[in-house]
Write an enzyme that holds these catalytic residues in place. Structure first.
Site, PDB file in Angstrom:
ATOM      1  N   HIS A  61       0.479  -1.232  -0.207  1.00 30.62           N
ATOM      2  CA  HIS A  61      -0.097   0.287  -0.125  1.00 30.62           C
ATOM      3  C   HIS A  61       0.616   1.146   0.181  1.00 30.62           C
ATOM      4  CE1 HIS A  61       0.949  -0.437   4.269  1.00 30.62           C
ATOM      5  NE2 HIS A  61       0.445   0.638   4.653  1.00 30.62           N
ATOM      6  N   HIS A  63       1.351   3.787   2.108  1.00 24.81           N
ATOM      7  CA  HIS A  63       1.833   4.882   3.057  1.00 24.81           C
ATOM      8  C   HIS A  63       3.352   5.266   2.886  1.00 24.81           C
ATOM      9  CE1 HIS A  63      -1.228   4.441   5.602  1.00 24.81           C
ATOM     10  NE2 HIS A  63      -2.193   5.298   4.551  1.00 24.81           N
ATOM     11  N   ASP A  65       5.923   5.094   4.406  1.00 31.62           N
ATOM     12  CA  ASP A  65       7.139   3.854   5.686  1.00 31.62           C
ATOM     13  C   ASP A  65       6.767   2.524   5.085  1.00 31.62           C
ATOM     14  OD1 ASP A  65       3.766   3.927   6.539  1.00 31.62           O
ATOM     15  OD2 ASP A  65       5.129   2.394   8.268  1.00 31.62           O
ATOM     16  N   HIS A  66       6.499   2.170   3.719  1.00 29.96           N
ATOM     17  CA  HIS A  66       6.776   0.930   3.410  1.00 29.96           C
ATOM     18  C   HIS A  66       6.709   1.490   1.533  1.00 29.96           C
ATOM     19  CE1 HIS A  66       3.659  -1.491   5.965  1.00 29.96           C
ATOM     20  NE2 HIS A  66       3.772  -0.005   6.000  1.00 29.96           N
ATOM     21  N   HIS A 120      -8.048   0.045   5.524  1.00 30.52           N
ATOM     22  CA  HIS A 120      -6.015   0.301   6.867  1.00 30.52           C
ATOM     23  C   HIS A 120      -6.216   1.664   5.378  1.00 30.52           C
ATOM     24  CE1 HIS A 120      -2.472   1.468   8.043  1.00 30.52           C
ATOM     25  NE2 HIS A 120      -2.002   1.733   7.051  1.00 30.52           N
ATOM     26  N   ASP A 137       0.094  -3.558   6.227  1.00 31.70           N
ATOM     27  CA  ASP A 137      -0.672  -3.229   7.389  1.00 31.70           C
ATOM     28  C   ASP A 137      -2.661  -3.487   7.637  1.00 31.70           C
ATOM     29  OD1 ASP A 137       1.608  -2.023   8.180  1.00 31.70           O
ATOM     30  OD2 ASP A 137       0.656   0.165   8.117  1.00 31.70           O
ATOM     31  N   HIS A 175       4.624  -4.576  10.514  1.00 32.08           N
ATOM     32  CA  HIS A 175       5.039  -4.090  12.164  1.00 32.08           C
ATOM     33  C   HIS A 175       5.404  -4.653  13.250  1.00 32.08           C
ATOM     34  CE1 HIS A 175       4.839   0.594  10.860  1.00 32.08           C
ATOM     35  NE2 HIS A 175       3.771  -0.924  10.055  1.00 32.08           N
TER      36      HIS A 175
END
Length: 263
Positions: A61, A63, A65-66, A120, A137, A175
């Site tokens: 996805h 975001h 941090d990915h 999410h 996530d 995570h």
């Protein structure tokens, strides 16, 4: 969907990033693929240490941090495929994937089936194959992702889709949230012995600086309140929390997710 195993010689490794992210890596001691590289540096360090060549990137996805490490990793490995959600909204993706697609990674003799799992985020996908699901996530150990874009109905549908995978599927989420998630899960199901046993094991893992992942889907079905909205114990706790009768699994899930957000 059928479960097969990783080909002989393929290793599955979580690379730590930021404070609690895992960038999953599959490699055969020569070539590697990574999933959700939010930061290029730990990936480059891992590749250098183990003398691996990066051959592909999978993205679940949008975001940051990915996805934040895509550009630097591609610049170090020009021309490799970057496979992720459709929509042309993630910079660096070279091939989009959607529900029912098969992602072929011949360099490691791997094939993954794509599952759309919104909730999410609306673009969220998961990759399932060889007894593993890379679920980003959407599903966490003892938890699930916050609903930043999707609805409770969408998220529950996505979790139920994951729940239908074989029980021995390895759950590779992105995570290390397990201990915090367990604390909440125990508030929901105080008498869940499987959950209490799992907490004991997870504490030992973290005290030894070891990951609590991957988990198995069977474990998650026993301990994760977001996969247990159909259980009377979860429904009763959710009704006590919101002080009203909840008519169906979606209402129970919605209440539990709100409870977790406020926990």
């Amino acid at each position: 969907m059928t479960t097969d195993v990783l080909p002989s010689g393929i290793s599955l490794v979580p690379i730590e990033a930021f404070t609690d992210n895992y960038i999953w890596c599959l490699h055969n001691t020569h070539d590697a693929i990574v999933i959700d590289p939010g930061d290029a540096e730990p990936v480059l360090a891992f590749l250098k240490k183990h003398q691996l060549a990066l051959k592909a990137i999978l993205i679940t996805h949008h975001h940051h941090d990915h996805t934040g490490g895509i550009a630097k990793l591609v610049s170090a490995n020009p021309g490799m495929p970057v496979i992720g959600p459709r929509g042309n909204h993630i910079r660096g993706i070279t091939k989009s994937a959607s529900q029912g697609d098969t992602v072929q990674l011949p360099v490691l003799s791997l094939n993954f089936q794509v599952m759309e799992v919104p909730g999410h985020t609306l673009d969220h996908i998961a990759f399932f194959g060889h007894g593993i699901v890379f679920c980003g996530d959407t599903l966490f150990s003892a938890g699930c992702g916050r609903l930043f874009e999707g609805s409770p109905e969408q998220m529950l549908h996505s979790l139920n889709k994951l729940k239908r995978l074989p029980d021995d599927t390895l759950v590779c989420c992105a995570h290390e949230y397990t201990l915090a998630n367990i604390s909440f899960a125990q508030a929901v199901e105080k008498e869940n012995q499987a959950l209490n046993d799992y907490q004991h094991w997870a504490k030992q893992q973290r005290e030894a600086n070891l990951p609590t992942l991957p988990s198995t889907l069977k474990e998650q079905k026993n301990i994760n309140p977001f996969l247990r909205a159909h259980e009377l114990s979860v429904k009763t706790a959710a009704e006590a929390y919101c002080e009203k009768t909840l008519q169906d699994d979606v209402a129970v899930f919605t209440a539990v997710r709100r409870w977790k957000d406020e926990f």
